[in-house]
Design an enzyme around this catalytic site. Structure first.
Site, PDB file in Angstrom:
ATOM      1  N   ASP A 171      34.497   3.431  -2.097  1.00  0.00           N
ATOM      2  CA  ASP A 171      33.818   4.682  -2.413  1.00  0.00           C
ATOM      3  C   ASP A 171      34.191   5.782  -1.431  1.00  0.00           C
ATOM      4  OD1 ASP A 171      32.494   3.248  -4.402  1.00  0.00           O
ATOM      5  OD2 ASP A 171      30.876   2.679  -3.030  1.00  0.00           O
ATOM      6  N   TYR A 175      33.612  -7.683   3.903  1.00  0.00           N
ATOM      7  CA  TYR A 175      33.110  -6.368   4.294  1.00  0.00           C
ATOM      8  C   TYR A 175      32.346  -6.477   5.610  1.00  0.00           C
ATOM      9  CZ  TYR A 175      34.144  -4.251  -0.257  1.00  0.00           C
ATOM     10  OH  TYR A 175      34.780  -3.758  -1.369  1.00  0.00           O
TER      11      TYR A 175
END
Length: 473
Positions: free
Chosen positions: A188, A258
């Site tokens: 994003d 992540y």
């Protein structure tokens, strides 16, 4: 008698007119042949020469002297008049072929090859060069980018900057589609990546036979060094690796990792870890993502690890921590949604059992409305692939290390400037009343307004599609 001669003369005149028209057609055909011969290969040009020689023999006859002098073997003035234009066309064709032979003999490229190379230089592609399928491992800092993907009209994106560098370095061997381009995933806006295998695509290669021995890569282009000289400072290639033809950056990826950074503050890390452990395993995460019913129907994903640890760095009596999330694949905004719920639990606003309720789609078929965690601290740390050994030359590695050290020191200086500014201010005392008021104003997740369920969303998509088809028909 006079009438018969008149009819004969008229017939001859008509025949002469027809022959003149035929000669004009032959002239046009020979002009086209001359143009075609200029761009043909040697074999076809030789065939054209033989064809011209046959035509010349028909016109000149077998007399070498007549051929040398350019005279026809016919003696009739009418035949000479009809044959002269065709003769000049044949001569021009022979001269054109000879000029092309001279050009090839001198080793000079013809106009068509010049035009091809000129087009390649203009669009940054070199389709006539050797190529190989390559995977690139890329690092980027996403603060100024509108995400990774270049879909839409938002600029800049990480992907658009990478392709600009590839075209400028003349590494592209065709369009994005022709290069079999694939990407591992999309991050994003504002999200960074420290080791994503962002792309795989065909790139220009110095190795002629890429199907041969792939162990000797000394003569290959130093993709890391070349691209890092062109890319902006917040994007860097960490390594490259030759991959097989069936490699796909997205579907060949085995797992992704992540990392989410945060300051501990007053958060209850133990409660957060209890809740985070509930995410491990295969679950339906539709209540922990931004649902895209038009493109995604399966919301089950597998989380293999979810831990919370301290970084060992402190500032103003606060401690920097991070979450590590590993899984085979992730949904849109899934990590940021999971982190947001954990923060509510760490603040004491929610119980760890709320995770169980949100993972149970029969009990909670609609996602409660809540704000996602910030995008800046999120890092795509790594993507795992089978049998990928990324390479980076010593020169490229040295330059990369120096660049990152310079950037690190630059931002550390900026951080110290802000730290100095904070020291000029009185340190505020903790306000327990503010914390208590926040808890009183908190609306439990399971009591909040909800978003439409997947079934409601897909029904709306189908209705809209039906309406569009009705309008079109």
């Amino acid at each position: 008698m006079a009438a018969a001669e008149t009819e004969t003369a008229a017939a001859l005149q008509a025949e002469v007119s027809a022959l003149r028209m035929r000669v004009q057609e032959l002239e046009r055909e020979n002009q086209n042949l001359a143009k075609a011969a200029s761009s043909c290969t040697c074999r076809f040009k030789d065939d054209s020469v033989r064809s011209v020689a046959v035509a010349s023999s028909c016109l000149y006859g077998s007399n070498p002297e007549a051929r040398h002098n350019g005279k026809f073997h016919q003696s009739s003035p009418l035949e000479k008049d009809l044959s002269a234009p065709f003769y000049h066309s044949i001569i021009s064709t022979e001269n054109e072929i000879q000029r092309n032979r001279n050009v090839e003999g001198n080793g000079l490229p013809d106009d068509s090859s010049k035009r091809t190379k000129r087009r390649g230089r203009q669009d940054g592609t070199l389709s006539h060069c050797s190529k190989r399928l390559v995977a690139l491992k890329v690092m980027y800092f996403g603060q100024r980018f509108y995400g990774f993907s270049s879909e839409g009209n938002t600029e800049p994106t990480v992907e658009s900057e990478i392709f600009k560098a590839l075209e400028r370095a003349k590494l592209m061997v065709g369009s994005r589609k022709e290069s079999c381009y694939s990407r591992c995933g999309r991050t994003d806006k504002g999200v960074s990546a420290s080791g994503q295998v962002v792309i795989s695509l065909y790139l220009r290669s110095n190795i002629k036979d890429v199907g041969g021995d792939m162990q000797n890569e000394r003569s290959e282009i130093d993709y890391v060094k070349v691209l890092n000289r062109i890319l902006p400072q917040d994007i860097r290639v960490l390594g490259w690796c030759p991959v097989p033809a069936d490699f796909h950056a997205r579907f060949t990826c085995l797992s992704r990792e992540y990392k989410y950074l945060f300051w501990k503050g007053d958060l209850d890390i133990l409660e957060m870890q209890r809740a985070a452990s509930k995410f491990v395993g295969e679950h339906d995460f539709r209540n922990f993502c931004k649902m895209d019913a038009a493109n995604v129907s399966n919301y089950r994903r597998r989380i293999t690890e979810f831990t919370i640890s301290a970084c060992g760095k402190r500032s103003n009596n606060d401690e920097l921590c991070y979450m590590t999330i590993k899984g085979t694949a992730f949904l849109w905004h899934q990590v940021r949604c999971m982190v947001a719920v954990l923060f509510l639990i760490g603040q004491g606003l929610e119980s760890p059992s709320v995770v169980d309720s949100l993972l149970d789609i029969t009990k909670t078929p609609r996602k409660p409305q809540y704000k996602m965690a910030a995008e800046l601290p999120l890092i795509l740390r790594s993507c795992l692939f089978d049998q990928t050994d990324f390479m980076c030359s010593s020169d490229a590695s040295r330059s990369l290390t120096e660049h990152l050290n310079d950037q690190y020191h630059h931002y550390m200086l900026q951080a110290e400037i802000f730290h100095e500014a904070l020291n000029c201010l009185p340190f505020p005392e903790s306000n327990s009343l503010e914390t208590l008021q926040k808890k009183r104003n908190h609306i439990p997740l399971l009591s909040r307004q909800t978003e439409p369920s997947y079934e409601e969303r897909i029904a709306k998509v189908k209705t809209k599609l039906t309406d569009n088809l009705s309008i079109a028909s």
